[in-house]
Scaffold this motif. Sequence first.
Motif, mmCIF file in Angstrom:
data_model
loop_
_atom_site.group_PDB
_atom_site.id
_atom_site.type_symbol
_atom_site.label_atom_id
_atom_site.label_comp_id
_atom_site.label_asym_id
_atom_site.label_seq_id
_atom_site.Cartn_x
_atom_site.Cartn_y
_atom_site.Cartn_z
ATOM 1 N N GLN A 19 55.204 41.721 45.858
ATOM 2 C CA GLN A 19 54.588 41.406 44.573
ATOM 3 C C GLN A 19 54.442 39.893 44.402
ATOM 4 N N GLN A 20 55.469 39.130 44.794
ATOM 5 C CA GLN A 20 55.411 37.671 44.694
ATOM 6 C C GLN A 20 54.253 37.100 45.507
ATOM 7 N N LEU A 21 54.017 37.682 46.683
ATOM 8 C CA LEU A 21 52.966 37.180 47.568
ATOM 9 C C LEU A 21 51.606 37.801 47.267
ATOM 10 N N GLY A 22 51.578 38.755 46.353
ATOM 11 C CA GLY A 22 50.305 39.390 45.979
ATOM 12 C C GLY A 22 49.814 40.403 46.998
ATOM 13 N N ILE A 23 50.738 41.035 47.692
ATOM 14 C CA ILE A 23 50.379 42.050 48.688
ATOM 15 C C ILE A 23 50.417 43.412 48.011
ATOM 16 N N LYS A 24 49.299 44.131 48.068
ATOM 17 C CA LYS A 24 49.226 45.464 47.455
ATOM 18 C C LYS A 24 49.241 46.520 48.543
ATOM 19 N N GLU A 25 49.849 47.664 48.256
ATOM 20 C CA GLU A 25 49.882 48.774 49.209
ATOM 21 C C GLU A 25 48.471 49.221 49.563
ATOM 22 N N ASP A 27 45.945 47.454 50.028
ATOM 23 C CA ASP A 27 45.335 46.521 50.983
ATOM 24 C C ASP A 27 45.864 46.715 52.401
ATOM 25 N N ILE A 28 46.843 47.595 52.566
ATOM 26 C CA ILE A 28 47.462 47.782 53.879
ATOM 27 C C ILE A 28 46.941 49.065 54.524
ATOM 28 N N LEU A 29 46.398 48.925 55.715
ATOM 29 C CA LEU A 29 45.964 50.072 56.514
ATOM 30 C C LEU A 29 47.142 50.467 57.398
ATOM 31 N N GLU A 30 47.523 51.749 57.333
ATOM 32 C CA GLU A 30 48.708 52.204 58.067
ATOM 33 C C GLU A 30 48.327 53.335 59.010
ATOM 34 N N ARG A 31 48.724 53.182 60.278
ATOM 35 C CA ARG A 31 48.479 54.230 61.272
ATOM 36 C C ARG A 31 49.757 54.481 62.062
ATOM 37 N N PHE A 32 49.863 55.674 62.624
ATOM 38 C CA PHE A 32 51.040 56.038 63.397
ATOM 39 C C PHE A 32 50.615 56.471 64.792
ATOM 40 N N VAL A 50 54.661 52.439 64.160
ATOM 41 C CA VAL A 50 53.891 52.164 62.945
ATOM 42 C C VAL A 50 53.004 50.937 63.171
ATOM 43 N N TYR A 51 51.719 51.084 62.843
ATOM 44 C CA TYR A 51 50.755 49.995 62.937
ATOM 45 C C TYR A 51 50.271 49.681 61.526
ATOM 46 N N LEU A 52 50.400 48.421 61.111
ATOM 47 C CA LEU A 52 49.931 48.006 59.792
ATOM 48 C C LEU A 52 48.915 46.886 59.953
ATOM 49 N N LYS A 53 47.891 46.929 59.102
ATOM 50 C CA LYS A 53 46.915 45.843 59.073
ATOM 51 C C LYS A 53 46.675 45.469 57.621
ATOM 52 N N HIS A 54 46.862 44.186 57.306
ATOM 53 C CA HIS A 54 46.606 43.694 55.959
ATOM 54 C C HIS A 54 45.142 43.285 55.924
ATOM 55 N N MET A 55 44.334 44.048 55.193
ATOM 56 C CA MET A 55 42.885 43.865 55.205
ATOM 57 C C MET A 55 42.426 42.465 54.752
ATOM 58 N N PRO A 56 42.939 41.917 53.644
ATOM 59 C CA PRO A 56 42.450 40.600 53.204
ATOM 60 C C PRO A 56 42.695 39.474 54.213
ATOM 61 N N THR A 57 43.834 39.481 54.895
ATOM 62 C CA THR A 57 44.137 38.391 55.828
ATOM 63 C C THR A 57 43.826 38.751 57.274
ATOM 64 N N ILE A 84 52.693 37.025 56.483
ATOM 65 C CA ILE A 84 51.813 36.595 55.386
ATOM 66 C C ILE A 84 52.438 35.417 54.648
ATOM 67 N N GLU A 85 53.761 35.458 54.453
ATOM 68 C CA GLU A 85 54.463 34.362 53.791
ATOM 69 C C GLU A 85 54.308 33.070 54.592
ATOM 70 N N THR A 86 54.446 33.164 55.901
ATOM 71 C CA THR A 86 54.281 31.997 56.765
ATOM 72 C C THR A 86 52.858 31.455 56.650
ATOM 73 N N LEU A 87 51.888 32.353 56.588
ATOM 74 C CA LEU A 87 50.494 31.945 56.462
ATOM 75 C C LEU A 87 50.231 31.263 55.123
ATOM 76 N N ILE A 88 50.750 31.838 54.045
ATOM 77 C CA ILE A 88 50.509 31.310 52.699
ATOM 78 C C ILE A 88 51.270 30.014 52.455
ATOM 79 N N LEU A 89 52.564 30.032 52.746
ATOM 80 C CA LEU A 89 53.389 28.874 52.425
ATOM 81 C C LEU A 89 53.268 27.754 53.451
#
Length: 138
Positions: A19-25, A27-32, A50-57, A84-89
Amino acid sequence: MPDLGVSLQKERMLREKMQQLGIKEADILERFTRSSGPGGQNVNKTSTCVYLKHMPTGIEVKCQKERFQALNRYLARKLLVHKIETLILGRFSQERKRIEKIRRQKRRRSRRAKLKILEAKRRQSEKKFLRAKVTETE
């Protein structure tokens, strides 16, 4: 947020960080997929990776550390949040601070600093020499 197979406190902390970083569920593509490596029949029969992809970044994460899908979902989200935190901050992130600290530790000392250290060592060795037992010789 889906069941992540960890304690409620850990799950809550992850949610707050997202929530602090503005990441919404959403926005996350999840595959197994099926994992590889140790884990035996469980890994071969079930899709625990588990494979996750954050669509905005566009950041992608894959996690197959554990035998259980729920735990891998938690670990993958945690890793995604960290990236994402490393990318933002950027400069202010924990990872960057750690790398800078190591760089400072490895940096070569100046000539003056070396001389100061050597002088301190010389003084210490003189003290030790003076403490040595005196042997009588005839």
